[in-house]
Scaffold this motif. Structure first.
Motif, short mmCIF file in Angstrom:
data_model
loop_
_atom_site.label_atom_id
_atom_site.label_comp_id
_atom_site.label_asym_id
_atom_site.label_seq_id
_atom_site.Cartn_x
_atom_site.Cartn_y
_atom_site.Cartn_z
N VAL A 22 15.04 13.00 2.33
CA VAL A 22 13.69 13.22 2.85
C VAL A 22 13.79 14.17 4.04
CG1 VAL A 22 11.71 12.13 4.01
CG2 VAL A 22 12.85 10.97 2.10
N LYS A 23 12.94 15.19 4.08
CA LYS A 23 12.86 16.06 5.24
C LYS A 23 12.11 15.32 6.33
CE LYS A 23 12.42 20.37 2.57
NZ LYS A 23 11.51 21.51 2.31
N CYS A 24 12.75 15.03 7.43
CA CYS A 24 12.13 14.30 8.53
C CYS A 24 11.79 15.31 9.63
CB CYS A 24 13.08 13.22 9.05
SG CYS A 24 13.44 11.95 7.82
N VAL A 25 10.48 15.54 9.81
CA VAL A 25 10.00 16.63 10.66
C VAL A 25 9.08 16.07 11.73
CG1 VAL A 25 8.71 18.81 10.68
CG2 VAL A 25 10.16 18.23 8.71
N TYR A 26 9.19 16.64 12.94
CA TYR A 26 8.30 16.22 14.03
C TYR A 26 6.86 16.59 13.69
CZ TYR A 26 6.44 15.47 18.69
OH TYR A 26 5.69 15.02 19.77
N SER A 27 5.94 15.67 13.91
CA SER A 27 4.54 15.87 13.57
C SER A 27 3.81 16.62 14.67
CB SER A 27 3.86 14.52 13.34
OG SER A 27 2.51 14.70 12.97
N SER A 28 3.23 17.74 14.31
CA SER A 28 2.40 18.54 15.21
C SER A 28 1.30 19.16 14.37
CB SER A 28 3.24 19.65 15.87
OG SER A 28 3.68 20.58 14.88
N SER A 29 0.32 19.75 15.02
CA SER A 29 -0.75 20.40 14.28
C SER A 29 -0.20 21.48 13.36
CB SER A 29 -1.76 21.02 15.26
OG SER A 29 -2.39 20.02 16.02
N GLU A 30 0.81 22.19 13.85
CA GLU A 30 1.39 23.27 13.05
C GLU A 30 2.14 22.73 11.85
OE1 GLU A 30 4.43 27.10 13.49
OE2 GLU A 30 3.59 26.13 15.26
N ALA A 48 0.83 -1.21 0.00
CA ALA A 48 0.00 0.00 0.00
C ALA A 48 0.86 1.26 0.00
CB ALA A 48 -0.93 0.00 1.21
N GLY A 49 1.96 1.24 0.73
CA GLY A 49 2.85 2.39 0.75
C GLY A 49 3.40 2.71 -0.62
N GLY A 76 5.65 7.55 9.90
CA GLY A 76 6.93 6.99 9.50
C GLY A 76 7.06 5.50 9.71
N GLY A 77 5.93 4.79 9.70
CA GLY A 77 5.97 3.34 9.83
C GLY A 77 6.26 2.66 8.51
N VAL A 78 5.75 1.44 8.36
CA VAL A 78 6.02 0.67 7.14
C VAL A 78 5.45 1.38 5.92
CG1 VAL A 78 5.61 -1.52 5.95
CG2 VAL A 78 6.10 -1.51 8.40
N VAL A 79 4.18 1.82 5.99
CA VAL A 79 3.56 2.50 4.86
C VAL A 79 4.33 3.76 4.50
CG1 VAL A 79 1.51 3.76 4.08
CG2 VAL A 79 1.24 1.60 5.28
N GLY A 80 4.60 4.59 5.50
CA GLY A 80 5.28 5.84 5.24
C GLY A 80 6.67 5.66 4.67
N THR A 81 7.40 4.68 5.18
CA THR A 81 8.75 4.43 4.68
C THR A 81 8.73 3.97 3.24
OG1 THR A 81 9.46 3.82 6.92
CG2 THR A 81 10.88 3.14 5.10
N GLN A 82 7.82 3.08 2.92
CA GLN A 82 7.73 2.60 1.54
C GLN A 82 7.26 3.70 0.59
OE1 GLN A 82 8.81 -0.41 0.45
NE2 GLN A 82 9.49 -0.75 2.55
N ALA A 83 6.33 4.53 1.07
CA ALA A 83 5.88 5.66 0.26
C ALA A 83 7.02 6.62 0.00
CB ALA A 83 4.72 6.38 0.95
N ALA A 84 7.81 6.90 1.02
CA ALA A 84 8.95 7.80 0.86
C ALA A 84 9.96 7.23 -0.13
CB ALA A 84 9.61 8.06 2.21
N THR A 85 10.19 5.93 -0.06
CA THR A 85 11.13 5.28 -0.98
C THR A 85 10.69 5.48 -2.43
OG1 THR A 85 11.71 3.59 0.66
CG2 THR A 85 12.14 3.06 -1.66
N MET A 86 9.40 5.29 -2.69
CA MET A 86 8.88 5.45 -4.05
C MET A 86 8.91 6.91 -4.48
SD MET A 86 7.98 2.57 -5.47
CE MET A 86 6.66 2.88 -6.65
N ALA A 87 8.51 7.81 -3.60
CA ALA A 87 8.45 9.23 -3.96
C ALA A 87 9.85 9.78 -4.24
CB ALA A 87 7.77 10.02 -2.85
N VAL A 88 10.81 9.40 -3.41
CA VAL A 88 12.20 9.82 -3.64
C VAL A 88 12.70 9.26 -4.96
CG1 VAL A 88 14.57 9.50 -2.83
CG2 VAL A 88 12.80 10.21 -1.23
#
Length: 385
Positions: A215-223, A137-138, A176-188
């Protein structure tokens, strides 16, 4: 034990619970397997392949539900399938009950023992039966997003990787779990400008090293969600709280302020979705538009590549299918707290705490129903959380 494998009936779902290779393993262990005719013909597995592996082919799903001691599927049973389950029968499949109160009620009423792929754990606190489909799915999320960004599909007409002289598209991945990591791999790999948000600093450090700054790795917050969503051409929702409903991370108001023709892909839709505007779609009609933003919320994304998905899934599920067939559900879950964590419904009760909390239903520790030491239930809950 007699194991039954019905044909999947969800829209454009071509996966199947067991491959011929899996059937052979079961038959060699002394079990019997019945498979619905043409159950996997669309992905290249003929009835003759299953017969050569030792299965018996039956004409109707009703025969499978009536005869089988254990039913092995891929997707959650539809209401009329739930009503065919019976007391003492074992169901092993994806359930995603946190977003489906009707299914939970029907499964409880059936008296069947229901083990969910998505809450089975492992010694590393992972989700081994969810992981292969999360990987698929990622990767598909980026592929689908790129396709629907095309102007002919209603998108803004952006190419993810851009071209020399034109900036690449901006992709936001939340989780940044399995889905996110695989998505990042494809997008990069496609040359996009990728930002990934997660709340775990150790995970962000790990991903920053893994992607070597690509990949920009950023802390997740509402902002940070708001900031990067408003800039994004493609947003991928990749959050997961095992067994529980997904949190709503993009509000309707935020969606309304995103770029017109941008695309959001909600991979968490099986757990209710992580965007406030999300609703489940199918491969037949995969998208809809809210405030100019294209939503792709297909609830069985891996079904699009059903042959790859089936083989990846059954590689992971087979050891658990064998354990359940060899020992029966009670002995199998008593011997393995990770499999116990997969027990969602037993003797008419919800036995997975995150599911019970999501449905506002009574939670009954499985150890209490199985006559096991209470600490086993505690270990199962801890492993899911």
């Amino acid at each position: 034990m007699l194991i039954g494998v019905p044909k999947e009936i969800k829209n454009h779902e071509y996966r199947i619970g067991l491959t011929p290779a899996s059937v052979r393993e079961l038959v060699e262990r002394g079990h019997s397997v019945i498979v619905e005719t043409n159950g996997a013909v669309e992905i290249g597995f003929e009835d003759a392949d299953y017969q050569a592996a030792g299965a018996t082919i039956v004409d109707t799903p009703e025969e499978i539900f009536a005869k089988a001691d254990m039913v092995v599927k891929v997707k959650e049973p539809q209401p009329h399938e739930c009503r065919q389950l019976r007391e003492g029968q074992l169901l092993f499949t994806y359930l995603h009950l946190a977003a489906d109160a009707e299914q939970a009620e029907l499964l409880a009423a059936s008296g069947a023992s229901c083990v969910a792929y998505e809450t089975v754990t492992d010694a590393a606190n992972g989700l081994p039966l969810l992981a292969p489909m999360s990987e698929v799915a990622g990767r598909l999320s980026v592929q689908a997003g790129a396709y629907h960004l095309q102007k002919a599909q209603g998108g803004m007409g952006a190419l993810l990787g851009g071209v020399p002289g034109v900036a690449p598209a901006k992709v936001l991945i939340i989780g940044g779990g399995v889905v996110g990591t695989q998505a990042a791999t494809m997008a990069v790999g496609l040359g996009a400008e990728v930002t990934l948000l997660d709340r775990s600093l150790p995970r962000l450090r790990q991903l920053d090293t893994e992607f070597a700054g690509r990949v920009k790795c950023v802390y997740s917050s509402s902002e940070s969600i708001e900031t990067y969503a408003l800039e994004a051409d493609l947003v991928i929702g990749a959050v997961l709280i095992p067994g529980a409903a997904a949190p709503k991370l993009l509000s309707r108001d935020l969606i309304s302020r995103m770029k017109r023709g941008s695309v959001v892909v909600d991979v968490a839709i099986d757990q209710g979705g992580c965007f406030e505007t999300s609703k489940a779609t199918t491969h037949q009609e995969p998208t809809y538009v809210v405030d100019g933003v294209i939503h792709y919320c297909v609830a069985n994304m891996p079904g699009a590549v059903a042959r790859t998905s089936t083989m990846a899934l059954t590689n992971a599920t087979l050891p658990f299918v064998l354990a359940l067939a060899d020992k029966g559900v009670e002995q199998a879950v008593a011997a393995n707290p990770h499999l116990l964590a997969g027990l969602n419904v037993y003797k008419g009760k919800i036995t997975c705490q995150p599911v019970a909390e999501a449905l506002n239903a009574e939670y009954v520790p499985p150890a209490a129903l199985l006559g096991l030491a209470p600490e086993l239930s505690q270990a199962a809950v801890a492993s899911v959380k």
